[in-house]
Design a protein around this motif. Sequence first.
Motif, PDB file in Angstrom:
ATOM      1  N   THR A  98       0.821  -1.098   0.045  1.00 13.04           N
ATOM      2  CA  THR A  98       0.066  -0.015  -0.161  1.00 13.04           C
ATOM      3  C   THR A  98       1.003   1.253  -0.007  1.00 13.04           C
ATOM      4  OG1 THR A  98       0.056  -0.153   2.457  1.00 13.04           O
ATOM      5  CG2 THR A  98      -1.986  -1.221   1.103  1.00 13.04           C
ATOM      6  N   LYS A 147      -1.574   4.286   6.690  1.00  9.86           N
ATOM      7  CA  LYS A 147      -3.269   4.346   6.844  1.00  9.86           C
ATOM      8  C   LYS A 147      -3.886   3.261   5.922  1.00  9.86           C
ATOM      9  CE  LYS A 147      -5.531   7.146   4.694  1.00  9.86           C
ATOM     10  NZ  LYS A 147      -6.127   8.320   3.687  1.00  9.86           N
ATOM     11  N   ASP A 148      -3.455   3.194   4.800  1.00  7.19           N
ATOM     12  CA  ASP A 148      -4.213   2.036   3.942  1.00  7.19           C
ATOM     13  C   ASP A 148      -4.166   0.871   4.510  1.00  7.19           C
ATOM     14  OD1 ASP A 148      -5.143   4.191   2.299  1.00  7.19           O
ATOM     15  OD2 ASP A 148      -3.663   3.992   0.806  1.00  7.19           O
ATOM     16  N   LEU A 165      -8.077  -3.533   9.458  1.00  6.41           N
ATOM     17  CA  LEU A 165      -9.298  -3.321  10.183  1.00  6.41           C
ATOM     18  C   LEU A 165     -10.544  -3.906   9.524  1.00  6.41           C
ATOM     19  CD1 LEU A 165      -8.713   0.090  11.643  1.00  6.41           C
ATOM     20  CD2 LEU A 165      -8.646  -2.142  12.868  1.00  6.41           C
ATOM     21  N   GLU A 166     -10.524  -3.861   8.342  1.00 10.74           N
ATOM     22  CA  GLU A 166     -11.906  -4.268   7.350  1.00 10.74           C
ATOM     23  C   GLU A 166     -11.618  -5.710   7.494  1.00 10.74           C
ATOM     24  OE1 GLU A 166     -12.327  -0.822   4.090  1.00 10.74           O
ATOM     25  OE2 GLU A 166     -11.221  -2.511   3.517  1.00 10.74           O
ATOM     26  N   ARG A 202      -6.152   0.290   7.401  1.00 10.46           N
ATOM     27  CA  ARG A 202      -7.765   0.119   7.122  1.00 10.46           C
ATOM     28  C   ARG A 202      -7.916  -1.276   6.494  1.00 10.46           C
ATOM     29  NH1 ARG A 202      -9.545   0.347   2.213  1.00 10.46           N
ATOM     30  NH2 ARG A 202      -7.567   1.187   1.322  1.00 10.46           N
ATOM     31  N   VAL A 203      -7.226  -1.800   5.694  1.00  6.26           N
ATOM     32  CA  VAL A 203      -7.281  -3.044   5.222  1.00  6.26           C
ATOM     33  C   VAL A 203      -7.133  -4.095   6.257  1.00  6.26           C
ATOM     34  CG1 VAL A 203      -6.181  -4.799   3.636  1.00  6.26           C
ATOM     35  CG2 VAL A 203      -6.186  -2.480   3.069  1.00  6.26           C
TER      36      VAL A 203
END
Length: 81
Positions: free
Chosen positions: A23, A27-28, A34-35, A31-32
Amino acid sequence: MALFIRDKAVDSLAVELQKALKTTTKKDAVRVALENELERVKRQRTRVAGIAELQEKIAALGPSDPDFDMKRFMDEMWGDI
């Protein structure tokens, strides 16, 4: 709302994940992660609910026969195979 990572170990994990996922930002990567974790937890809850439903159906059948001989039953079912 901002998320600040002040823990060096967590930051190190975020950097490692960023590299693994390729990534552009930490941050990205976070996010991945956590998703993916939320999806895993949702699947687990669904499985638990399904098991609970099956247990309720089995309980509704009533108590099992303590004298039932499963080996004998299976031997009779399979015959001489």
